[in-house]
Design a protein around this motif. Sequence first.
Motif, PDB file in Angstrom:
ATOM      1  N   ASN A  68       0.827  -1.201   0.000  1.00  0.00           N
ATOM      2  CA  ASN A  68       0.000   0.000   0.000  1.00  0.00           C
ATOM      3  C   ASN A  68       0.867   1.258   0.000  1.00  0.00           C
ATOM      4  O   ASN A  68       0.611   2.206  -0.756  1.00  0.00           O
ATOM      5  N   LEU A  69       1.893   1.276   0.845  1.00  0.00           N
ATOM      6  CA  LEU A  69       2.802   2.416   0.906  1.00  0.00           C
ATOM      7  C   LEU A  69       3.544   2.608  -0.420  1.00  0.00           C
ATOM      8  O   LEU A  69       3.718   3.740  -0.878  1.00  0.00           O
ATOM      9  N   ARG A  71       2.515   1.690  -3.409  1.00  0.00           N
ATOM     10  CA  ARG A  71       1.553   2.200  -4.392  1.00  0.00           C
ATOM     11  C   ARG A  71       1.285   3.687  -4.167  1.00  0.00           C
ATOM     12  O   ARG A  71       1.177   4.454  -5.112  1.00  0.00           O
ATOM     13  N   ASP A  72       1.159   4.082  -2.896  1.00  0.00           N
ATOM     14  CA  ASP A  72       0.960   5.504  -2.571  1.00  0.00           C
ATOM     15  C   ASP A  72       2.130   6.346  -3.056  1.00  0.00           C
ATOM     16  O   ASP A  72       1.960   7.525  -3.381  1.00  0.00           O
ATOM     17  N   ALA A  73       3.325   5.750  -3.085  1.00  0.00           N
ATOM     18  CA  ALA A  73       4.526   6.450  -3.563  1.00  0.00           C
ATOM     19  C   ALA A  73       4.638   6.398  -5.088  1.00  0.00           C
ATOM     20  O   ALA A  73       5.612   6.884  -5.648  1.00  0.00           O
ATOM     21  N   GLY A  74       3.648   5.786  -5.765  1.00  0.00           N
ATOM     22  CA  GLY A  74       3.629   5.770  -7.221  1.00  0.00           C
ATOM     23  C   GLY A  74       4.238   4.536  -7.865  1.00  0.00           C
ATOM     24  O   GLY A  74       4.425   4.502  -9.079  1.00  0.00           O
ATOM     25  N   TYR A  75       4.526   3.516  -7.090  1.00  0.00           N
ATOM     26  CA  TYR A  75       5.121   2.297  -7.630  1.00  0.00           C
ATOM     27  C   TYR A  75       4.046   1.397  -8.240  1.00  0.00           C
ATOM     28  O   TYR A  75       2.993   1.193  -7.637  1.00  0.00           O
ATOM     29  N   ASN A  76       4.336   0.843  -9.428  1.00  0.00           N
ATOM     30  CA  ASN A  76       3.464  -0.192  -9.972  1.00  0.00           C
ATOM     31  C   ASN A  76       3.973  -1.547  -9.464  1.00  0.00           C
ATOM     32  O   ASN A  76       4.946  -1.602  -8.713  1.00  0.00           O
ATOM     33  N   LYS A 108       8.805  -1.466   6.563  1.00  0.00           N
ATOM     34  CA  LYS A 108       7.588  -0.655   6.454  1.00  0.00           C
ATOM     35  C   LYS A 108       7.929   0.832   6.606  1.00  0.00           C
ATOM     36  O   LYS A 108       7.415   1.672   5.867  1.00  0.00           O
ATOM     37  N   GLN A 112       7.437   3.735   3.804  1.00  0.00           N
ATOM     38  CA  GLN A 112       6.685   4.949   4.134  1.00  0.00           C
ATOM     39  C   GLN A 112       7.475   6.198   3.748  1.00  0.00           C
ATOM     40  O   GLN A 112       6.918   7.174   3.245  1.00  0.00           O
ATOM     41  N   GLY A 115       7.249   7.968   0.231  1.00  0.00           N
ATOM     42  CA  GLY A 115       6.152   8.856  -0.119  1.00  0.00           C
ATOM     43  C   GLY A 115       6.446  10.324   0.156  1.00  0.00           C
ATOM     44  O   GLY A 115       5.651  11.190  -0.188  1.00  0.00           O
TER      45      GLY A 115
END
Length: 116
Positions: A68-69, A71-76, A108, A112, A115
């Motif tokens: 989730n973190l 993806r929030d940072a723009g990773y596919n 984790k 985090q 981001g």
Amino acid sequence: MSETVITEPSGWVNLPDVSEKLGLSISKVNQMVKDGDLLAVRRDGVRLVPAELVANATVLKHLPGVLNLLRDAGYNDEEALRWLYASDPSVGGNAAIALGGDLAREIKRRAQALGF
């Protein structure tokens, strides 16, 4: 500047085998992938999960949060895979391995920080 070395998973598990290993229906496993609770990437047209991520008949506890973190940072998914398997001796080899041990919270925290 040194080049980041990407290691490969110790093995790959296809989704039907993940389903069997976790004792879940294939539709539940597909939903986990869709929801970002499990990482699956395509190899030769087949969606596969790195073996380390489904250790001991469970999904690693911190994996959904880390994904989730990322993806929030723009990773596919492919970029998340590369991040998890980038060589990092400070955590015992790479983030994917560390997620299964005492350094999971550190992984984790590092995810985090991406981001910001």
